[in-house]
Scaffold this active site. Structure first.
Site, PDB file in Angstrom:
ATOM      1  N   CYS A  62       0.812  -1.198   0.000  1.00 58.82           N
ATOM      2  CA  CYS A  62       0.000   0.000   0.000  1.00 58.82           C
ATOM      3  C   CYS A  62       0.858   1.267   0.000  1.00 58.82           C
ATOM      4  CB  CYS A  62      -0.977  -0.056   1.175  1.00 58.82           C
ATOM      5  SG  CYS A  62      -2.367   1.077   1.085  1.00 58.82           S
ATOM      6  N   HIS A  63       0.774   2.095   1.033  1.00 57.97           N
ATOM      7  CA  HIS A  63       1.528   3.342   1.128  1.00 57.97           C
ATOM      8  C   HIS A  63       2.917   3.147   1.756  1.00 57.97           C
ATOM      9  CE1 HIS A  63      -2.504   4.971   0.477  1.00 57.97           C
ATOM     10  NE2 HIS A  63      -1.923   6.114   0.152  1.00 57.97           N
TER      11      HIS A  63
END
Length: 180
Positions: A106-107
């Protein structure tokens, strides 16, 4: 194998912490929760508070030398906080310097960008990080999971919670290859 899971005190996406944690544990490895502060971390289910988890070790006392691999769970707030903590950034960089496997979803690549370890690598992430990764010298691809052999060590990346099954499977394959 001892596997570090690095999280800020608040903001980790719970499922991106717990699914890889269970996969690692169920494969016979030892997951260890590392944070920038002692006590507990507060996980989130998107923007809603979820469960808390006890911290096992604190960055600064914990070093990459004490682990066999690193998992960087996402959430927006988690890697954003980690990339502003020099001890956390140094901890991440040390895994790459030692050629140890790293898995990020994800991030989470935001912290790797700050550690200056993505240059020349091909990886995936949450789509909004595409420009950040390209500006840091990485090649971004839109794939469920990407295993990158460029540079020392293996890097496993995924885009989002829907990719967790592929992410966990690829990371466990890297760990099995390393222990063979």
């Amino acid at each position: 194998m001892r596997i570090a899971f690095l999280s800020a005190p608040e903001g980790v996406e719970q499922v991106e912490l717990t699914e890889p944690w269970h996969a690692v544990r169920d494969a016979g490895h030892e997951p260890v929760l590392v944070s920038t502060e002692p006590g507990e971390i507060q996980a989130f289910d998107h923007l809603d508070k979820a469960d808390t988890f006890p911290v096992d070790e604190v960055v600064g006392s914990a070093t990459a030398a004490g682990f066999d691999a690193l998992v960087l769970p996402g959430g927006v707030a988690n890697p954003d906080a980690l990339r502003t903590d020099e001890r956390a950034v140094s901890f991440v960089r040390d895994f790459f310097d030692r050629g140890l496997p790293v898995a990020a979803i994800c991030h989470a690549p935001w912290t790797m960008i700050e550690a200056d370890v993505v240059r020349g690598r091909t990886l995936t992430s949450w789509p909004s990080l595409r420009t950040d990764l390209r500006n840091a010298g990485a090649t971004w691809v839109d794939e469920r999971v990407r295993v990158c052999d460029q540079g020392p060590g293996k890097l496993v990346t995924s885009r989002r919670p829907d990719d967790l099954k592929a992410f966990c499977g690829a990371f466990l394959d890297v760990l099995a290859e390393r222990s063979a």
